[in-house]
Design an enzyme around this catalytic site. Sequence first.
Site, PDB file in Angstrom:
ATOM      1  N   TYR B 131       1.002  -1.039   0.062  1.00 28.01           N
ATOM      2  CA  TYR B 131      -0.077  -0.077   0.098  1.00 28.01           C
ATOM      3  C   TYR B 131       0.857   1.382   0.037  1.00 28.01           C
ATOM      4  CZ  TYR B 131      -3.964   2.849   1.659  1.00 28.01           C
ATOM      5  OH  TYR B 131      -5.027   3.729   1.796  1.00 28.01           O
ATOM      6  N   LYS B 159      -0.533  -1.263  -4.769  1.00 26.56           N
ATOM      7  CA  LYS B 159      -1.712  -0.183  -4.755  1.00 26.56           C
ATOM      8  C   LYS B 159      -0.996   1.315  -4.819  1.00 26.56           C
ATOM      9  CE  LYS B 159      -5.599   1.328  -1.728  1.00 26.56           C
ATOM     10  NZ  LYS B 159      -5.390   2.898  -1.477  1.00 26.56           N
TER      11      LYS B 159
END
Lengths: 297, 297
Positions: B131, B159
Amino acid sequence: MFSGLSAFPITPMNETGVDEAAFGRLVRRLAAAGVDSIGALGSTGCYPYLTRAERARAAQLAVEYADGVPVMVGIGALRTRDVLALAEDAQKAGASAVLLAPVSYHSLQAEEVYGLYENVTRNLSIPLCVYDNPGTTRFNFSDELHGRIAQLPNIGSIKIPGVPADPAAAAERVARLRALIPASVTLGVSGDWFGAAGMNAGCEAWYSVIGGLFPRTTLAIARAAQAGHADAATQLSERLRPYWDLIARHGGSLRITATALDILGLVQHPCLPLPLNALGGADRAELAKLIETLELA
Amino acid sequence: MFSGLSAFPITPMNETGVDEAAFGRLVRRLAAAGVDSIGALGSTGCYPYLTRAERARAAQLAVEYADGVPVMVGIGALRTRDVLALAEDAQKAGASAVLLAPVSYHSLQAEEVYGLYENVTRNLSIPLCVYDNPGTTRFNFSDELHGRIAQLPNIGSIKIPGVPADPAAAAERVARLRALIPASVTLGVSGDWFGAAGMNAGCEAWYSVIGGLFPRTTLAIARAAQAGHADAATQLSERLRPYWDLIARHGGSLRITATALDILGLVQHPCLPLPLNALGGADRAELAKLIETLELA
């Protein structure tokens, strides 16, 4: 409580918990050196990395080992709910004051920060120091917001991140903020390379990481500034320029402080919570050399 | 698991705890709309504001109410120690994947972040999505670091925070990162105003906050992009321009999402942890109008 040298020790810890014996020794060492107050569980004390129980225990130990020197305890957390609980724990531990930064994950807005301080001060019976530290919180206080928060009950001091290097600009910056806050609220400078400049500019306190590491060296600077010997304070601080430069190169003093304490034999390695790492190899050797050259030990 | 529309619901909470009934309804609504996966306890799900027990319970609820749709659970925390515990809880809850951001208080260095992912992936039996969210973590991944982390076992996706607006530049950005990572690792775009551009540029996934709020509207964009109808995806996204502008004006989508869910009657007010506040007054009225005008409900 909120004047003179406030020394902020690290909270030595590893993956299994806080090294309570080492923490107690660090606190006792600061009290013995004659600092004016001790800031337990500040940013350098890695407060947000600990559980509520670990923080309560560290606060108790700090008060116990401070041997009468007033202790301020960091109560910052992402949620108001948790800050209130931590404030309660700090008071039960015998803290003389609490330190609160507007810690964030999602960036905070000014009204949210005001609401936080309003909520917390309403539930306090000891004074609170506002912790303005945009480097870790990513929240930038406006002077107007500082002024509003300083009117709340139980606000005792504001820990500002630094002052301009130029003495006249520094004095002006301190005067500008002071005009907005009650006379009962003191100003304290943070960012150790600003310590002499901040005290010379009229800050009553120096909230100091290096004070928690090399208390005698730092006290010499603080006492010179407090006695009105601005030039002497500046010179003593300038003597540490290679150390300030090292901090700048490493993006902050936490890892350097942890490594220095290890070099001094005051903590065991590792003493920072993973994923944070202390310095190794050439960086560590350079720091060891600097401690020797500058006679910091 | 790591392709198509991954919808990220908020975790409705107030000062007494998580509103489990409302959270369950939000998750069920997303599953019923046909999203490809559900991201529980993402940033919009306010994961860092919750205790370990609250997070474990939310993970269980998400898996239960997702009714077979794969659930990815956020396991970010300041300490590696806590991330490892949260990874264990997520796996026990039946999560299909975990999502890990390098959450920081003291800014992290590249080797520390690498060490975190190395440590966590070594202890996982489900895939992990990296992330990359500098807005909340203040850590900027280099492509080189992404490439190294993507070689670790159990890495399933990255991500990314967004792509350039220009389609050619976006495609080039995605291609540059893809050249550094194994073929088994997908790329997913975040920042909803980049969703169409990111999928058009070759991202396999859209990790989406608006997908957790207006799943049908978002699915239309995602399905157009996935079918290769780049222009249609762009047009559907551009139709939401007033909504993207509102998010930009409010410095992020969290407060808007919480307010929108309240307007839709899907959560009770308040649903964010103090000190965070949802929108009020004129801002709330403007959002309500926009939801009506854009037929988002």
